[in-house]
Design an enzyme around this catalytic site. Structure first.
Site, PDB file in Angstrom:
ATOM      1  CG  ASP A  66      -0.375  -0.096   2.638  1.00  0.00           C
ATOM      2  OD1 ASP A  66       0.833  -0.679   2.837  1.00  0.00           O
ATOM      3  OD2 ASP A  66      -1.174   0.091   3.618  1.00  0.00           O
ATOM      4  N   GLY A 165      -1.374  -5.833  18.213  1.00  0.00           N
ATOM      5  CA  GLY A 165      -0.026  -6.014  17.810  1.00  0.00           C
ATOM      6  C   GLY A 165      -0.194  -7.688  17.042  1.00  0.00           C
ATOM      7  CG  ASP A 214      -4.033  -1.168   8.303  1.00  0.00           C
ATOM      8  OD1 ASP A 214      -4.125  -2.144   7.207  1.00  0.00           O
ATOM      9  OD2 ASP A 214      -3.050  -1.324   9.044  1.00  0.00           O
ATOM     10  CE  LYS A 262       1.317  -1.306  13.003  1.00  0.00           C
ATOM     11  NZ  LYS A 262       0.226  -1.186  12.580  1.00  0.00           N
TER      12      LYS A 262
HETATM   13  P1  NG1 Z   1      -0.748  -3.773  10.519  1.00  0.00           P
HETATM   14  O1  NG1 Z   1       0.345  -4.094  11.166  1.00  0.00           O
HETATM   15  O2  NG1 Z   1      -1.452  -4.934   9.985  1.00  0.00           O
HETATM   16  O3  NG1 Z   1      -1.744  -2.833  11.006  1.00  0.00           O
HETATM   17  C1  NG1 Z   1       0.658  -2.515   8.636  1.00  0.00           C
HETATM   18  C2  NG1 Z   1       0.163  -1.091   7.874  1.00  0.00           C
HETATM   19  C3  NG1 Z   1      -0.619  -1.273   6.659  1.00  0.00           C
HETATM   20  C4  NG1 Z   1       0.041  -2.056   5.607  1.00  0.00           C
HETATM   21  C5  NG1 Z   1       0.496  -3.419   6.366  1.00  0.00           C
HETATM   22  C6  NG1 Z   1       1.326  -4.369   5.548  1.00  0.00           C
HETATM   23  C7  NG1 Z   1      -0.322   0.541   9.687  1.00  0.00           C
HETATM   24  C8  NG1 Z   1      -1.474   1.310  10.525  1.00  0.00           C
HETATM   25  N1  NG1 Z   1      -0.705  -0.449   9.004  1.00  0.00           N
HETATM   26  O4  NG1 Z   1      -0.696  -3.084   8.969  1.00  0.00           O
HETATM   27  O5  NG1 Z   1      -0.812   0.093   6.066  1.00  0.00           O
HETATM   28  O6  NG1 Z   1       1.244  -1.697   4.962  1.00  0.00           O
HETATM   29  O7  NG1 Z   1       1.115  -3.082   7.791  1.00  0.00           O
HETATM   30  O8  NG1 Z   1       0.581  -4.591   4.290  1.00  0.00           O
HETATM   31  O9  NG1 Z   1       0.989   1.050   9.729  1.00  0.00           O
END
Ligand code: NG1
Length: 521
Positions: A66, A165, A214, A262
């Protein structure tokens, strides 16, 4: 579709049966009632005026692309973040009070409004991840967007069922729910697109150089549909029906129970990956077209001379990357010195251009592996989407009529294959898996899944597996026996139900109004 993505208003609902699947409605009514009661005891003499609701999501395919500008295909979960809100009627009151039904883990907090800039500084320190920061970021995003200098005082109680998480987007669901709550409390009626874009920007204030999947999935999803999201040239979200075959397909989410924070690990994981794809875009743009590209989608656009992404464009770029980075030392990534030589930039220019906005740390920057993953994964999303569209066309009502695809087996296997390839690529090229996720994927495949992959950012969190609906129970039992029992023998039944569950495409964010009627069915 671009038109409808732009102007759709946020749903305002007066019955929660419009949100949750029929089997869930009673339990969710109880949950909302409990939320309202707890609100009244946390804030005596007050009652919530409305509840804002934003769901988590599971990404079916399209991982870590994305932010490179390519389309993805997630769907919303029934699990969500509810915020019960009362708005102060005292014009001088600008305090925000937040509490969580899980007060042990998430401590209450409150703050006086002292100007938009003071709400939250951009949080880029490694190791900082505090729940109320997500609230502050969403709140600040709305006030800034609306130019509000005298916001309403708010009383908020949060209840979340999206595990944190776990790669199911609890943080974005929270930020989206806060953005909705804050806009309504301040009498603003924003469109889905506005709320989504504000939430994306807001989450960046939390320290994540986030893509946008997301927040878009949380706001735009529609019950019974996955969502095909394109980001460039502008945000466009199209609901997609998943193939209707017999027995029906089902997705099961299984949490590896390795928690990936993250924000805490952003400099060596998520934010570093974003930068690696940007470095590759810069290099490929210069090499192929003599132009500076900000993301890999721009490279694709220059190649195709259009903003449309086609299989042939991605195949060309994937092949090009193979040849361009074919020397063994380029396969193994570039040190900062090597990067300076490759990009024809000084080290301080690289710092200023790529490494200063969000801090990242790395010995080597992997341009080959990351760009190869991105182009191939973007291709898999196109193929997955095409299978869904083809299946929709070949179905009359709910009956599968494609003659050479008995019981939809071919469709089922093709989707599963793409999911498996996606996992392999996340593991080997994007380095965002971990031993437990790989083990869980293997167990899921042994247990009858036709496809299984990590979902979300990775480095822990959940897998999503594709199975037939009539196999849900034996599949879950297999995973419990082979993953959870040996690794986590002390989980209670409730913890197991939270760790592994089947899910259907849920509905997107909404404001629940008329609370007495909405939750008393
Ligand atoms: P998660 O960690 O599942 O919320 C994150 C990023 C997404 C996308 C995915 C990998 C945020 C809020 N979300 O998702 O935009 O890059 O990793 O596909 O950073």
């Amino acid at each position: 579709m671009a038109h409808s993505t732009n102007y759709v208003p946020i749903l305002s609902l007066s019955s929660i049966s419009e949100i949750y699947p029929p089997l869930d409605v009673n339990a969710q009514s109880d949950r909302c009632r409990a939320l309202i009661e707890t609100f009244r005891s946390v804030y005596p003499n007050r009652s919530p005026k409305f509840i804002s609701r934003a769901p988590g999501r599971v990404n079916l395919i399209g991982e870590h692309i994305d932010y490179a500008g390519f389309g993805v295909l997630p769907m919303a979960l029934s699990r969500d973040i509810l915020i019960a809100v009362d708005v102060s009627d005292d014009d001088e009151d600008r305090r925000v009070r937040i509490a969580n039904v899980n007060g042990e883990k998430y401590k209450p907090s409150s703050w006086e409004f002292e100007g938009k800039e003071k709400i939250v500084e951009i949080i880029v320190e490694e190791g900082v991840s505090v729940w109320c920061n997500y609230f502050r970021c969403g709140y600040k995003g709305i006030l800034q967007y609306l130019g509000i200098d005298n916001p309403k005082g708010m009383y908020c109680l949060v209840d979340g069922t999206v595990p944190s998480g776990a790669g199911l987007s609890s943080s974005s669901a929270f930020v989206c729910s806060v953005a909705l709550a804050t806009s309504l409390a301040n009498n603003a009626n924003l469109t889905k697109k506005q709320i989504t874009e504000i939430s994306i920007e807001s989450e960046r204030l939390c320290g994540m150089n986030t893509g946008g999947m997301d927040q878009t999935a949380s706001i735009f999803s529609q019950k019974g549909h996955a969502l095909y999201i394109q980001f460039l040239p502008s945000l466009n979200a199209t609901p997609v029906r998943l193939p209707s075959i017999d027995p029906p397909i089902a997705f099961v989410i299984a949490n590896s129970l390795v928690t990936a924070d993250k924000v805490v690990t952003a400099p060596i994981h998520y934010n570093l990956r974003v930068i690696e794809t940007k470095l590759a875009a810069y290099d490929l743009g210069k090499t192929l077209f003599g132009k500076e590209c900000e993301n890999l989608k721009q490279v694709c656009d220059l190649h195709s001379e259009t903003s449309e992404v086609k299989v042939s464009h991605l195949e060309f770029l994937s092949e090009f990357v193979e040849n361009h980075y074919s020397e063994p030392n380029k396969r193994e990534g570039h040190s900062l010195d090597e990067l300076a030589e490759l990009l024809n930039l000084s080290k301080s220019e690289i710092h200023a251009k790529f490494l200063s906005k969000f801090p990242v740390r790395a010995e080597r920057f992997h341009l080959y592996k990351r760009s190869k993953h991105v182009f191939d994964e973007a291709l898999r999303v196109l193929r997955f989407h095409e299978i869904c569209l083809a299946s929709e066309k070949s179905n009359v009502g709910d009956r599968e009529v494609k003659e050479n695809d008995v019981g939809g087996q071919e469709t089922f296997e093709n989707l599963g294959r793409l999911m498996n390839q996606s996992h392999e690529s996340c593991k080997k090229l994007f380095d965002c898996s971990c031993d437990e996720l790989d083990k869980l994927v293997r167990i899921c495949l042994d247990g009858g899944a036709v496809g299984s992959r990590l979902t979300g950012a990775g480095w822990g969190g959940c897998t999503v597996s594709l199975i037939r609906e009539d196999q849900i129970e034996p599949f879950i039992q297999h995973v419990i026996a082979n993953y959870y029992k040996p690794l986590f023998p002390h989980l209670t039944k409730k913890q197991l139900n939270d760790a592994i569950f089947a899910t259907r495409p849920g509905s997107g964010a909404a404001i629940i109004v008329g609370l007495e009627g909405a939750v008393v069915q």
